[in-house]
Structures are given as C-alpha cells and as structure tokens.
Write an enzyme that holds these catalytic residues in place. Sequence first.
Site, PDB file in Angstrom:
ATOM      1  N   LYS A   1      -2.657 -10.278 -10.468  1.00  0.00           N
ATOM      2  CA  LYS A   1      -3.593 -11.007  -9.289  1.00  0.00           C
ATOM      3  C   LYS A   1      -4.988 -10.433  -9.245  1.00  0.00           C
ATOM      4  O   LYS A   1      -4.820  -8.795  -9.557  1.00  0.00           O
ATOM      5  CB  LYS A   1      -3.075 -10.644  -8.194  1.00  0.00           C
ATOM      6  CG  LYS A   1      -3.804 -10.538  -6.945  1.00  0.00           C
ATOM      7  CD  LYS A   1      -3.687 -10.128  -5.590  1.00  0.00           C
ATOM      8  CE  LYS A   1      -4.179 -10.253  -4.791  1.00  0.00           C
ATOM      9  NZ  LYS A   1      -4.977  -9.958  -4.242  1.00  0.00           N
TER      10      LYS A   1
ATOM     11  N   LYS B   1      -9.423  -5.764  -6.147  1.00  0.00           N
ATOM     12  CA  LYS B   1     -10.646  -4.421  -6.148  1.00  0.00           C
ATOM     13  C   LYS B   1      -9.732  -2.793  -6.595  1.00  0.00           C
ATOM     14  O   LYS B   1     -10.342  -2.349  -6.559  1.00  0.00           O
ATOM     15  CB  LYS B   1     -12.146  -3.927  -5.238  1.00  0.00           C
ATOM     16  CG  LYS B   1     -11.308  -4.431  -3.595  1.00  0.00           C
ATOM     17  CD  LYS B   1     -12.006  -4.384  -2.776  1.00  0.00           C
ATOM     18  CE  LYS B   1     -11.564  -4.916  -1.765  1.00  0.00           C
ATOM     19  NZ  LYS B   1     -11.934  -6.132  -1.312  1.00  0.00           N
TER      20      LYS B   1
ATOM     21  N   LYS C   1       1.110  -0.941   0.051  1.00  0.00           N
ATOM     22  CA  LYS C   1      -0.343   0.288   0.237  1.00  0.00           C
ATOM     23  C   LYS C   1       0.797   1.143   0.229  1.00  0.00           C
ATOM     24  O   LYS C   1       0.857   2.575  -0.921  1.00  0.00           O
ATOM     25  CB  LYS C   1      -1.380  -0.007   1.252  1.00  0.00           C
ATOM     26  CG  LYS C   1      -2.503  -0.959   0.616  1.00  0.00           C
ATOM     27  CD  LYS C   1      -3.292  -0.716   2.092  1.00  0.00           C
ATOM     28  CE  LYS C   1      -4.208  -2.367   1.689  1.00  0.00           C
ATOM     29  NZ  LYS C   1      -4.744  -3.067   2.316  1.00  0.00           N
TER      30      LYS C   1
HETATM   31  P1  ADP Z   1      -8.308  -7.270  -2.844  1.00  0.00           P
HETATM   32  O1  ADP Z   1      -7.844  -7.779  -2.961  1.00  0.00           O
HETATM   33  O2  ADP Z   1      -9.665  -7.023  -3.602  1.00  0.00           O
HETATM   34  O3  ADP Z   1      -8.976  -6.582  -1.766  1.00  0.00           O
HETATM   35  P2  ADP Z   1      -9.238  -8.732  -0.956  1.00  0.00           P
HETATM   36  O4  ADP Z   1      -7.702  -8.582  -0.165  1.00  0.00           O
HETATM   37  O5  ADP Z   1     -10.236  -8.041   0.762  1.00  0.00           O
HETATM   38  O6  ADP Z   1      -8.991  -8.363  -2.207  1.00  0.00           O
HETATM   39  O7  ADP Z   1      -9.357  -9.969  -0.343  1.00  0.00           O
HETATM   40  C1  ADP Z   1      -9.918 -10.420   0.446  1.00  0.00           C
HETATM   41  C2  ADP Z   1      -9.788 -12.513   0.387  1.00  0.00           C
HETATM   42  O8  ADP Z   1      -9.686 -12.776  -0.766  1.00  0.00           O
HETATM   43  C3  ADP Z   1      -8.551 -12.723   0.758  1.00  0.00           C
HETATM   44  O9  ADP Z   1      -8.398 -14.076   1.875  1.00  0.00           O
HETATM   45  C4  ADP Z   1      -7.810 -12.720  -0.328  1.00  0.00           C
HETATM   46  O10 ADP Z   1      -6.439 -13.613  -0.100  1.00  0.00           O
HETATM   47  C5  ADP Z   1      -9.089 -13.305  -1.315  1.00  0.00           C
HETATM   48  N1  ADP Z   1      -8.499 -12.784  -2.333  1.00  0.00           N
HETATM   49  C6  ADP Z   1      -8.291 -11.758  -2.947  1.00  0.00           C
HETATM   50  N2  ADP Z   1      -8.337 -11.393  -4.320  1.00  0.00           N
HETATM   51  C7  ADP Z   1      -7.369 -12.459  -4.501  1.00  0.00           C
HETATM   52  C8  ADP Z   1      -7.173 -13.121  -5.795  1.00  0.00           C
HETATM   53  N3  ADP Z   1      -6.863 -12.848  -6.318  1.00  0.00           N
HETATM   54  N4  ADP Z   1      -6.980 -14.855  -5.728  1.00  0.00           N
HETATM   55  C9  ADP Z   1      -7.145 -15.783  -4.611  1.00  0.00           C
HETATM   56  N5  ADP Z   1      -7.886 -14.874  -3.048  1.00  0.00           N
HETATM   57  C10 ADP Z   1      -7.815 -13.296  -3.308  1.00  0.00           C
END
Ligand code: ADP
Length: 319
Positions: free
Chosen positions: A188, A191, A110
């Site tokens: 990857k 959001k 971040k």
């Molecule tokens: P983002 O990266 O969209 O902000 P989060 O960090 O809120 O997503 O992730 C919420 C959950 O979803 C976590 O357990 C995270 O490891 C899983 N996750 C998020 N993006 C992925 C991805 N591209 N592939 C697999 N798991 C993911």
Amino acid sequence: MAKRYLSGIQPSGLLHLGNYFGAIRKHVQNQDDAFYFIANYHALTTVQDRDQLRRNTFDVAATYLACGLDPHRAVLYRQSDVPEVCELMWLLMTVTGAGLLEKGVSFKDKKARGIQASAGLLTYPVLQAADILAVDAQVVPVGSDQVQHIEFARDMAQSFNHLYGEVFVLPGFELGTPQPVPGIDGQKMSKSYGNHIPIFLHGKALKKRVMAIVTDSKGVEDSKDPTTCTVFQLYSLLASEAERQEMAERYRAGGYGYGHAKLALLEKIDAFFGPMRERREEYDRHPDLVEDVLADGAKRAREVARATTDRARAACGLA
Ligand code: ADP
Ligand code: TRP
C-alpha cells in the site's frame, strides 16, 4: 438535496498518488455542501515540529486548491480553527469503550512499528468521530484504511443517540478506489512506508521514482501478467479504458518490457498532474490566497460545529 460530504487529510508529509486516487479525487468530485479539512490536531500525534506542521498544513490546503477544490462550493478549513471538535470529542469519549480504541487499526499499526503510543494516538478515532459528527456529515470519502474509523464514529453516534436522543447524524463512507493504491514496492502506498510517489514530483526525480517500481524479473520478450504488476495498476488509474486494454495486450503478447510500461506511466503522471503542479506553484507565490480561503472556511465550519456541539451539550445535561 445532495448528501453532505466531509473528509480530512493529515498534514504529515507530501501528498501522494494514493492520497489523490484514494481520497482527494472523490473530494473534488463531491463539493457541493461539502466540508474538507486539514487534520492538524491529528497530525500532532506524529509531527511535533512547529515549522514542519505549518509548512505541511499550507501544502495540503494549496494542493487541494490546485487539484480543483472550489472554495465557493466546498468549505476548506484547518481542523484547529474549529476547536469545538475537541469539546465534542470529550462528550464522545464518555460513550466510547476503552477496549474499542485498543482495537483501532492505526493505533495497532503504529505501535507495531515502534511509534510511541501517546494517549492522543489511542483516542485519535474519537477526535475523528467528532470531526465527522460536528458537521452532520452523511458520507465520508476515504481510502480503505480509514473504514474502521468511520465505523467507530457511527458506533459512537449511535451510543450517544441511544442515551440522549437523536443528536447526531449517522455517517457512512465511500471508497475512492476499491483496493489501496500500491506504492513502488507493491505494498500500500504510504508516506510512512517511504514507497510513495508525491503528486507534484516531476522531472528527473519523478523519473527515478517511476523507474524504481519493483517488478518481477521477466525479460522484454516474455509474456507478462498485467494484473499482478504495480506499473500496470498505477497506469490503470490514469489511462482511459482503451489505453488500459492496449497495455494489457502488450504485456500478454511479449516484446514489451517493464521499462516501456514505466515510460508510458511516467508520461501519464506528467500529463495528468502537470497543470495542477503549475497551479500549486502559483500558491507558493501568493500564499495569502490560501490563507483567505482557510479563514473563510473556518468561519463557515465553526458555525455548524458550534450548533451541533450546543445540541449535544443540551442533550446530556450540560446546558
Ligand atoms: P499515509 O498512509 O500516506 O499516511 P494518510 O493516512 O494521511 O496517508 O491518508 C490520507 C487519505 O488518503 C485517507 O483517506 C487514506 O485512506 C487515503 N489513502 C492513503 N494512502 C492510500 C492508498 N495507498 N490507497 C488509497 N487511499 C489511500
Ligand atoms: N485519520 C484520517 C487519515 O489519517 C484523517 C482524518 C481526520 C479524517 N479526521 C477525519 C478523515 C475525519 C475523514 C474524516 O487519513
């Protein structure tokens, strides 16, 4: 006795296919004696708009229920309804090296993206450890980006136990998918990268998103490599093994364009998430149903967290 599962998802935007296959699917598969929560304290490090936070929190809860979480089996709650985790966080901070937190991947990431690093962002993994340790979780199902945080939690539990005796259960993790789910640009899915496909996107907007998946420039007639193609990778998450094989053969044979593969993927997304989308819409019409589940979940989670926190207080001489 089933192992105790716990996981949390931040209410920081619409949930996407990465969240579903990386995390939620596994949560729904492991519900007995499990704790799943909406990490709204964590989200405050990035979402600082009251209405948005409330809306997102409701959305995550309703999405979980729509995806098949059964509140009679699992405990579903809002993190902030269990303020014990903040108290526990302090106790854990006192056994955590400051240098460790600076190595946190999400903090580093971040910061690298120019998001201002608050103390909250730095100490975020300690709160996450408190979430996990508060309910004596044994398994934390998450996506691969979260593994470091679970290892931190384990380290903190070990340090505390070493000093004060066996207070905390040491947690492990389970991955929802071996590799991160790719987004429409092949990176990857996240959001925060704007490359995501929201779970409940549908109609024209969904079609536009799927058609925008980046591929190489091979023509319809060319033979293609399925293993390096984002469309194929996403299709594989939704299709049966036979369907997957069939598409792989078509890729290799040639005469099958990326446009065809995208339409097949679109159909799969619609068929898979359509029924969940309908249930999700039902919760918009009856928000009280969601509130009732969260209120009950808060009571159940708080009881467990209070007992663990009291145990930790006594162990370190506060009681
Ligand atoms: P983002 O990266 O969209 O902000 P989060 O960090 O809120 O997503 O992730 C919420 C959950 O979803 C976590 O357990 C995270 O490891 C899983 N996750 C998020 N993006 C992925 C991805 N591209 N592939 C697999 N798991 C993911
Ligand atoms: N940090 C996690 C994420 O961004 C969310 C989270 C907070 C969590 N507390 C947790 C995940 C405890 C697992 C266990 O996805």
